[in-house]
Design a protein around this motif. Sequence first.
Motif, PDB file in Angstrom:
ATOM      1  N   ALA A   1     -14.901   5.272  -3.922  1.00  0.00           N
ATOM      2  CA  ALA A   1     -14.759   5.485  -5.361  1.00  0.00           C
ATOM      3  C   ALA A   1     -13.559   6.370  -5.678  1.00  0.00           C
ATOM      4  CB  ALA A   1     -16.032   6.103  -5.929  1.00  0.00           C
ATOM      5  N   GLU A   2     -13.110   7.145  -4.715  1.00  0.00           N
ATOM      6  CA  GLU A   2     -11.966   8.024  -4.918  1.00  0.00           C
ATOM      7  C   GLU A   2     -10.636   7.352  -4.588  1.00  0.00           C
ATOM      8  OE1 GLU A   2     -12.667  11.604  -2.727  1.00  0.00           O
ATOM      9  OE2 GLU A   2     -14.454  12.124  -3.867  1.00  0.00           O
ATOM     10  N   VAL A   3     -10.681   6.096  -4.148  1.00  0.00           N
ATOM     11  CA  VAL A   3      -9.451   5.353  -3.863  1.00  0.00           C
ATOM     12  C   VAL A   3      -9.059   4.582  -5.120  1.00  0.00           C
ATOM     13  CG1 VAL A   3      -8.357   3.593  -2.439  1.00  0.00           C
ATOM     14  CG2 VAL A   3     -10.075   5.116  -1.434  1.00  0.00           C
ATOM     15  N   PRO A   4      -7.887   4.859  -5.696  1.00  0.00           N
ATOM     16  CA  PRO A   4      -7.489   4.153  -6.923  1.00  0.00           C
ATOM     17  C   PRO A   4      -7.122   2.706  -6.635  1.00  0.00           C
ATOM     18  CG  PRO A   4      -5.686   5.508  -6.126  1.00  0.00           C
ATOM     19  CD  PRO A   4      -6.869   5.814  -5.237  1.00  0.00           C
ATOM     20  N   SER A   5      -7.067   1.907  -7.674  1.00  0.00           N
ATOM     21  CA  SER A   5      -6.649   0.512  -7.529  1.00  0.00           C
ATOM     22  C   SER A   5      -5.154   0.353  -7.775  1.00  0.00           C
ATOM     23  CB  SER A   5      -7.431  -0.393  -8.482  1.00  0.00           C
ATOM     24  OG  SER A   5      -7.188  -0.022  -9.829  1.00  0.00           O
ATOM     25  N   GLN A   6      -4.543   1.367  -8.368  1.00  0.00           N
ATOM     26  CA  GLN A   6      -3.098   1.389  -8.548  1.00  0.00           C
ATOM     27  C   GLN A   6      -2.664   2.836  -8.721  1.00  0.00           C
ATOM     28  OE1 GLN A   6      -2.103   0.290 -13.043  1.00  0.00           O
ATOM     29  NE2 GLN A   6      -3.342  -1.322 -12.119  1.00  0.00           N
ATOM     30  N   SER A   7      -1.366   3.056  -8.755  1.00  0.00           N
ATOM     31  CA  SER A   7      -0.831   4.418  -8.835  1.00  0.00           C
ATOM     32  C   SER A   7       0.478   4.387  -9.612  1.00  0.00           C
ATOM     33  CB  SER A   7      -0.579   4.948  -7.418  1.00  0.00           C
ATOM     34  OG  SER A   7       0.489   4.230  -6.803  1.00  0.00           O
ATOM     35  N   PRO A   8       0.995   5.543 -10.002  1.00  0.00           N
ATOM     36  CA  PRO A   8       2.304   5.549 -10.672  1.00  0.00           C
ATOM     37  C   PRO A   8       3.378   4.892  -9.814  1.00  0.00           C
ATOM     38  CG  PRO A   8       1.225   7.667 -10.974  1.00  0.00           C
ATOM     39  CD  PRO A   8       0.394   6.900 -10.000  1.00  0.00           C
ATOM     40  N   GLU A   9       3.290   5.091  -8.501  1.00  0.00           N
ATOM     41  CA  GLU A   9       4.280   4.498  -7.601  1.00  0.00           C
ATOM     42  C   GLU A   9       4.133   2.979  -7.521  1.00  0.00           C
ATOM     43  OE1 GLU A   9       3.713   8.720  -6.762  1.00  0.00           O
ATOM     44  OE2 GLU A   9       2.279   7.058  -6.727  1.00  0.00           O
ATOM     45  N   SER A  10       2.897   2.483  -7.513  1.00  0.00           N
ATOM     46  CA  SER A  10       2.723   1.026  -7.459  1.00  0.00           C
ATOM     47  C   SER A  10       3.156   0.384  -8.774  1.00  0.00           C
ATOM     48  CB  SER A  10       1.273   0.649  -7.115  1.00  0.00           C
ATOM     49  OG  SER A  10       0.399   0.789  -8.220  1.00  0.00           O
ATOM     50  N   LEU A  11       2.968   1.092  -9.883  1.00  0.00           N
ATOM     51  CA  LEU A  11       3.463   0.599 -11.171  1.00  0.00           C
ATOM     52  C   LEU A  11       4.983   0.517 -11.159  1.00  0.00           C
ATOM     53  CD1 LEU A  11       1.075   2.602 -13.512  1.00  0.00           C
ATOM     54  CD2 LEU A  11       1.313   0.126 -13.553  1.00  0.00           C
TER      55      LEU A  11
END
Length: 201
Positions: free
Chosen positions: A145-155
Motif C-alpha cells: 500500500a505504500e508503493v505508489p503507482s506513479q511518481s513525479p519522475e515517472s510523470l
Amino acid sequence: MTDADFADLIIGSDGLARPAWAATTDLLRDYYDTEWGMPVRTEQGLFERLCLESFQAGLSWELVLRKREGFRRAFAGFDPEKVAEFDEGDVEKLMANPEIIRNQRKIRAVLNNARATLTLRGRGGLSELIWSHQPAENLYPRTSAEVPSQSPESLALSKALKEAGFTFVGPTMIFALMEAVGMVDTHLLESHRRGSSGVWA
C-alpha cells in the motif's frame, strides 16, 4: 513495527520473504529473485522492457512473462534497428502470431517506439533519457500500500518520452518500468531482495 507492517510479505519454503505477488507461482518468484529491480542500462534491454510493459497494460505480468520468448522471436530479439524496419505485412503477421499478445495498438506502438529509439541516438540515446529521470531519493515501503503507482519522475519521463515520439508510455506504466529496471527500489523493507540492485546505498 508490528506484524501488520509486513503483512504483504510471504515466507517461502526456502525461508525467504517475498511480496505476495512474487510468491504465487514459480515463474513470478524466479523473475522476482533474479531480475526484477536489477539495473538495465543498455538500449536494447530498455527497449525490450519498455515494450513488455506496454503489452502488460490491462493484463497480468505473469502472462507477459509466459510469452516473453515468443515476443523475442516475433520482434527480432527487440533489436530496435530491425523492428524499425517492420512494415504493414509484419503487422499482419504479428496479429496472427499466437505466441504474443495480439493487440494492434500495442504492436504498432512497438514499431513506432523502435523508430523513436533510433532517433534518440542523436540526442544521447534511450538509456540516457530514461536514467536521467532517476529520483534523488529512494522509497522505503513496508507494505504494498505504500508503493505508489506513479511518481513525479515517472510523470516527467512519460512526458519526455512522448515529446521524443514514443507512444503507450503513460506515467503508471513508466513507473512500473522504473521499478523493473532498478531506478527505484520498491522491494518491501523486509524482502530478501531489498537493496540487491546496488543502485541505492
